[in-house]
Design an enzyme around this catalytic site. Sequence first.
Site, PDB file in Angstrom:
ATOM      1  N   CYS A 114       0.980  -1.226   0.092  1.00  0.00           N
ATOM      2  CA  CYS A 114       0.010  -0.001   0.082  1.00  0.00           C
ATOM      3  C   CYS A 114       0.910   1.183  -0.150  1.00  0.00           C
ATOM      4  O   CYS A 114       1.999   1.261   0.692  1.00  0.00           O
ATOM      5  CB  CYS A 114      -0.856  -0.020   1.462  1.00  0.00           C
ATOM      6  N   HIS A 173      -9.139  -3.953  -2.467  1.00  0.00           N
ATOM      7  CA  HIS A 173      -8.248  -3.137  -1.476  1.00  0.00           C
ATOM      8  C   HIS A 173      -8.536  -1.766  -1.232  1.00  0.00           C
ATOM      9  O   HIS A 173      -8.614  -1.261  -0.199  1.00  0.00           O
ATOM     10  CB  HIS A 173      -6.732  -3.149  -2.296  1.00  0.00           C
ATOM     11  N   GLU A 174      -8.883  -1.055  -2.456  1.00  0.00           N
ATOM     12  CA  GLU A 174      -9.534   0.530  -2.227  1.00  0.00           C
ATOM     13  C   GLU A 174     -10.744   0.437  -1.203  1.00  0.00           C
ATOM     14  O   GLU A 174     -11.164   1.330  -0.401  1.00  0.00           O
ATOM     15  CB  GLU A 174      -9.358   1.112  -3.386  1.00  0.00           C
ATOM     16  N   HIS A 187      -9.998   0.384   2.102  1.00  0.00           N
ATOM     17  CA  HIS A 187      -9.695   1.736   2.891  1.00  0.00           C
ATOM     18  C   HIS A 187     -10.862   2.568   3.036  1.00  0.00           C
ATOM     19  O   HIS A 187     -11.030   3.089   4.188  1.00  0.00           O
ATOM     20  CB  HIS A 187      -8.863   2.409   1.577  1.00  0.00           C
TER      21      HIS A 187
END
Length: 137
Positions: free
Chosen positions: A86, A127-128, A131
């Site tokens: 990241c 992954h985002e 977040h």
Amino acid sequence: MIRDIVRDTFFLSQPSVPAERNDVAIAEDLVDTLKANADRCVGLAANMIGERKCIIAIRVGHAYLAMLNPVVVRHAKESYEVREGCLSLAGERSAQRYAWLEVEYRDLKFRKKRQVFRDFPAEIVQHELDHCAGILI
């Protein structure tokens, strides 16, 4: 506008709030920042540039895509383990990912869209989305 990358884990661990039509400028900055970091990054979430809005941007090949309020509506039954890095955090961590997922989101004109992502692009989206949920991977 290219923005600085946030590395504050306290800020990054806070869940994002839904984006509104007037947040499109944040999405545009996110794409600009992703392009500026293309040599070391394939996706960004708005909190990575200091905005707690549910907005992500990804690079698929040479194309860039911004998604406001992305939501997974379907995904593969099975998941698998990956190692991910990241831009906001040092090192790599393990994560469980689906091989494909269907995402509903708003585009830069705030029109509703739906798209299927497979393989590596699906990993980037997941992954985002982590977040956006305040999950540090």
